[in-house]
Design a protein around this motif. Structure first.
Motif, PDB file in Angstrom:
ATOM      1  N   ARG A  74       0.856  -1.184   0.000  1.00  0.00           N
ATOM      2  CA  ARG A  74       0.000   0.000   0.000  1.00  0.00           C
ATOM      3  C   ARG A  74       0.898   1.241   0.000  1.00  0.00           C
ATOM      4  O   ARG A  74       1.525   1.564   1.001  1.00  0.00           O
ATOM      5  CB  ARG A  74      -0.903   0.012   1.228  1.00  0.00           C
ATOM      6  N   LYS A  75       0.972   1.916  -1.150  1.00  0.00           N
ATOM      7  CA  LYS A  75       1.762   3.138  -1.240  1.00  0.00           C
ATOM      8  C   LYS A  75       0.915   4.313  -1.693  1.00  0.00           C
ATOM      9  O   LYS A  75       1.408   5.426  -1.821  1.00  0.00           O
ATOM     10  CB  LYS A  75       2.929   2.950  -2.213  1.00  0.00           C
ATOM     11  N   MET A  76      -0.380   4.036  -1.981  1.00  0.00           N
ATOM     12  CA  MET A  76      -1.313   5.070  -2.440  1.00  0.00           C
ATOM     13  C   MET A  76      -2.719   4.557  -2.176  1.00  0.00           C
ATOM     14  O   MET A  76      -2.891   3.427  -1.726  1.00  0.00           O
ATOM     15  CB  MET A  76      -1.111   5.351  -3.931  1.00  0.00           C
ATOM     16  N   GLY A  77      -3.715   5.380  -2.445  1.00  0.00           N
ATOM     17  CA  GLY A  77      -5.094   4.946  -2.274  1.00  0.00           C
ATOM     18  C   GLY A  77      -5.459   3.851  -3.272  1.00  0.00           C
ATOM     19  O   GLY A  77      -4.856   3.742  -4.338  1.00  0.00           O
ATOM     20  N   LYS A  78      -6.440   3.044  -2.928  1.00  0.00           N
ATOM     21  CA  LYS A  78      -6.803   1.905  -3.757  1.00  0.00           C
ATOM     22  C   LYS A  78      -7.297   2.336  -5.147  1.00  0.00           C
ATOM     23  O   LYS A  78      -6.892   1.772  -6.154  1.00  0.00           O
ATOM     24  CB  LYS A  78      -7.878   1.073  -3.067  1.00  0.00           C
ATOM     25  N   ARG A  79      -8.165   3.338  -5.206  1.00  0.00           N
ATOM     26  CA  ARG A  79      -8.698   3.785  -6.503  1.00  0.00           C
ATOM     27  C   ARG A  79      -7.574   4.330  -7.395  1.00  0.00           C
ATOM     28  O   ARG A  79      -7.504   4.007  -8.574  1.00  0.00           O
ATOM     29  CB  ARG A  79      -9.774   4.843  -6.277  1.00  0.00           C
ATOM     30  N   GLU A  80      -6.689   5.126  -6.810  1.00  0.00           N
ATOM     31  CA  GLU A  80      -5.554   5.673  -7.558  1.00  0.00           C
ATOM     32  C   GLU A  80      -4.685   4.529  -8.080  1.00  0.00           C
ATOM     33  O   GLU A  80      -4.249   4.533  -9.234  1.00  0.00           O
ATOM     34  CB  GLU A  80      -4.742   6.603  -6.658  1.00  0.00           C
ATOM     35  N   LEU A  81      -4.436   3.542  -7.234  1.00  0.00           N
ATOM     36  CA  LEU A  81      -3.637   2.382  -7.619  1.00  0.00           C
ATOM     37  C   LEU A  81      -4.290   1.622  -8.768  1.00  0.00           C
ATOM     38  O   LEU A  81      -3.630   1.272  -9.751  1.00  0.00           O
ATOM     39  CB  LEU A  81      -3.459   1.447  -6.412  1.00  0.00           C
ATOM     40  N   LEU A  82      -5.596   1.380  -8.684  1.00  0.00           N
ATOM     41  CA  LEU A  82      -6.298   0.647  -9.733  1.00  0.00           C
ATOM     42  C   LEU A  82      -6.232   1.386 -11.067  1.00  0.00           C
ATOM     43  O   LEU A  82      -6.035   0.771 -12.116  1.00  0.00           O
ATOM     44  CB  LEU A  82      -7.757   0.405  -9.329  1.00  0.00           C
ATOM     45  N   LEU A  83      -6.381   2.700 -11.033  1.00  0.00           N
ATOM     46  CA  LEU A  83      -6.303   3.498 -12.263  1.00  0.00           C
ATOM     47  C   LEU A  83      -4.898   3.434 -12.875  1.00  0.00           C
ATOM     48  O   LEU A  83      -4.744   3.296 -14.089  1.00  0.00           O
ATOM     49  CB  LEU A  83      -6.711   4.946 -12.001  1.00  0.00           C
ATOM     50  N   LYS A  84      -3.867   3.505 -12.033  1.00  0.00           N
ATOM     51  CA  LYS A  84      -2.486   3.419 -12.536  1.00  0.00           C
ATOM     52  C   LYS A  84      -2.197   2.044 -13.128  1.00  0.00           C
ATOM     53  O   LYS A  84      -1.578   1.934 -14.186  1.00  0.00           O
ATOM     54  CB  LYS A  84      -1.485   3.736 -11.421  1.00  0.00           C
ATOM     55  N   LEU A  85      -2.644   0.995 -12.456  1.00  0.00           N
ATOM     56  CA  LEU A  85      -2.448  -0.364 -12.972  1.00  0.00           C
ATOM     57  C   LEU A  85      -3.143  -0.527 -14.322  1.00  0.00           C
ATOM     58  O   LEU A  85      -2.569  -1.052 -15.272  1.00  0.00           O
ATOM     59  CB  LEU A  85      -2.984  -1.401 -11.983  1.00  0.00           C
ATOM     60  N   SER A  86      -4.375  -0.040 -14.404  1.00  0.00           N
ATOM     61  CA  SER A  86      -5.143  -0.133 -15.638  1.00  0.00           C
ATOM     62  C   SER A  86      -4.455   0.611 -16.783  1.00  0.00           C
ATOM     63  O   SER A  86      -4.356   0.099 -17.901  1.00  0.00           O
ATOM     64  CB  SER A  86      -6.539   0.427 -15.401  1.00  0.00           C
ATOM     65  N   ASN A  87      -3.950   1.804 -16.504  1.00  0.00           N
ATOM     66  CA  ASN A  87      -3.243   2.582 -17.527  1.00  0.00           C
ATOM     67  C   ASN A  87      -1.997   1.854 -18.012  1.00  0.00           C
ATOM     68  O   ASN A  87      -1.709   1.834 -19.208  1.00  0.00           O
ATOM     69  CB  ASN A  87      -2.871   3.968 -17.003  1.00  0.00           C
ATOM     70  N   LEU A  88      -1.242   1.271 -17.074  1.00  0.00           N
ATOM     71  CA  LEU A  88      -0.036   0.531 -17.465  1.00  0.00           C
ATOM     72  C   LEU A  88      -0.372  -0.697 -18.313  1.00  0.00           C
ATOM     73  O   LEU A  88       0.305  -0.990 -19.296  1.00  0.00           O
ATOM     74  CB  LEU A  88       0.757   0.094 -16.222  1.00  0.00           C
TER      75      LEU A  88
END
Length: 97
Positions: A74-88
């Motif tokens: 956990r290094k950021m909020g869950k929603r922010e993390l999901l959006l970054k993963l999806s973009n990658l």
């Protein structure tokens, strides 16, 4: 006991073919069609989140689909993390074409 330093990422959270009621957590426009555990894990690795994959786990509301899950730091909020993963994942898929 819940581990506050890790986040569980189920593939359904990022899946554009699923509805919000089926478990998708981000907007359909930013999501990925049928994400694979390998893709999620590789994207998490790029973000430096120390992913660990559990292939034989099933999302509770669709227990018959052995989708697996990825657990990350956990290094950021869950929603922010999901959006970054999806973009990658979307970025790596567009490179593969």
């Amino acid at each position: 006991m819940k581990d506050e330093t890790r986040i569980i990422i189920w593939p359904v959270y990022l899946d554009s073919t699923k509805t919000k009621s089926e478990g998708r957590k981000i907007p359909r426009e930013g999501s990925v069609k049928a994400p694979k555990l390998r893709e999620i894990s590789q994207a998490a690795k790029k973000l430096g989140l120390n992913p660990s994959t559990e292939k034989h786990k099933a999302y509770p509301t669709s227990w018959w689909e052995g989708s697996g899950r990825v657990i990350v730091d956990r290094k950021m909020g869950k929603r922010e993390l999901l959006l970054k993963l999806s973009n990658l994942i979307n970025g790596s898929r567009s490179k593969d074409k």
